[in-house]
Write an enzyme that holds these catalytic residues in place. Sequence first.
Site, short mmCIF file in Angstrom:
data_model
loop_
_atom_site.label_atom_id
_atom_site.label_comp_id
_atom_site.label_asym_id
_atom_site.label_seq_id
_atom_site.Cartn_x
_atom_site.Cartn_y
_atom_site.Cartn_z
N HIS A 208 -7.46 -5.85 -0.80
CA HIS A 208 -6.28 -5.13 -0.32
C HIS A 208 -5.53 -5.85 0.79
O HIS A 208 -4.30 -5.87 0.82
CB HIS A 208 -6.71 -3.74 0.15
CG HIS A 208 -5.62 -2.72 0.11
ND1 HIS A 208 -5.17 -2.15 -1.06
CD2 HIS A 208 -4.89 -2.15 1.09
CE1 HIS A 208 -4.21 -1.28 -0.81
NE2 HIS A 208 -4.02 -1.26 0.49
N SER B 246 0.83 -1.19 0.00
CA SER B 246 0.00 0.00 0.00
C SER B 246 0.88 1.26 0.00
O SER B 246 1.63 1.48 -0.94
CB SER B 246 -0.95 -0.05 1.20
OG SER B 246 -1.99 0.90 1.08
N ASP C 150 -9.77 -5.53 -5.28
CA ASP C 150 -9.28 -4.42 -4.46
C ASP C 150 -9.94 -3.12 -4.89
O ASP C 150 -9.73 -2.65 -6.01
CB ASP C 150 -7.76 -4.32 -4.58
CG ASP C 150 -7.13 -3.43 -3.54
OD1 ASP C 150 -7.85 -2.58 -2.97
OD2 ASP C 150 -5.92 -3.58 -3.29
#
Length: 418
Positions: free
Chosen positions: A393, A178, A360
């Site tokens: 995610h 991320s 995601d």
Amino acid sequence: MGFRCWLLVITFVLSMGFHCELAGAHGRRQLLQSLEPPDDDVCTAVVSPQGYECQEYEVKTQDGYILTMHRIPQGRGGGSAGKRQPVLLQHGVLMDGMTWLLNPPQQSLAFVLADNGFDVWITHGRGTRWSRRHESLDTSNPAYWAWSWDELASFDLPATVGFVFRKTGRKLHYVGHSMGTLTALSAFSEGKLVDKIKSAALLTPVAYLTYMTTPIGRAAGSAFSGEVRTSSQHSLNFSMLGALGVGEFDPKGAVGTNYLEFVCAMPGVNCYDLMASFTGPNCCLNYSTVDMYLKYELQPTSVRTLVHFLQTIRSGVITKYDYGSSMANMVAYGQSSPPEYHMPNIPHHLPLLLSYGGGDMLSDVKDVQLLLKDLRNHDADELVAQLVKEYAHLDFVMGVNAKQVVYDGLIAFFGKHS
């Protein structure tokens, strides 16, 4: 909605957490335990009990922040640590190095890498539990928080990568998740780190945020664009916070709870089904991971970091932090608008692995494709893109099957470039 459920909502919204229905009998018990953070450090609490050697180091950045790093120099099978290839693991926003240690050893990337012959280094970003010191500033001073992810790319990564490089005498592999991918990409685009990095694996790569259209993400943009009045009659001017660019964002504090009250009251936002409405449906998490997550996360960050993300959402361009006026930008950058990070400038010979999820909703497939378009001139044999259709995610760092789906290929990629 009660405070404990709000705490869990906050955890999910800003660090890709879990379903608020967990605040039933199981969730309430865990939340009560999680309100006070554990006193033990990472080695004592998590790594050593699993049978791994663990070491702790301090690293000081050029701008005076004192960061903690943890090292797992070898797997449980032993062997010569001196000959092992170093790899650095960089977490995302509102998380810390515990990201890589939340599952059992056979499922957590840090342990998997150690057991596969790597010398594993885990970072904890500035402002998080184990990295809250500075050579002259205290965390109660707003000046301590006068940074965004720009500084993470410009100061923290060069400090930690440089420390590992000097300590081991070897170039290292890099893994980011991320925001840990965004900071690396930004640094690479400016020519930083590339002389000390062998290759980089980017899990759920975040660069562009144009197609992040989830209700939660859009609500966040609205919250930081004007005055927020909550149901408890508190008023928070997030646009003023953004203009100042200083201050701590503690999701467990008053700012965080008031902010979430506003977000959850917006049309189209279902705070009882945050998994689907923010990150997408993570396929492969379990309750033991939830227990660990609630015990150790979530971590503070700076207000400026969140505002910087929202600037990217609104502008569709990856730039340095916008100080909100031509004059302020001129002082900071010598130009009236913030400079852009040019992703095509990333050295074409730097081996990159991008692994992203079809489910995601934060790092959307279309946004990853925009990044891949920027990398279209990259050396063909140095760029690997993996789409995992069923993943969202969190699955990349907490999924029970991530070793088979992602980590085995990641290790093979590192092996090719060692």
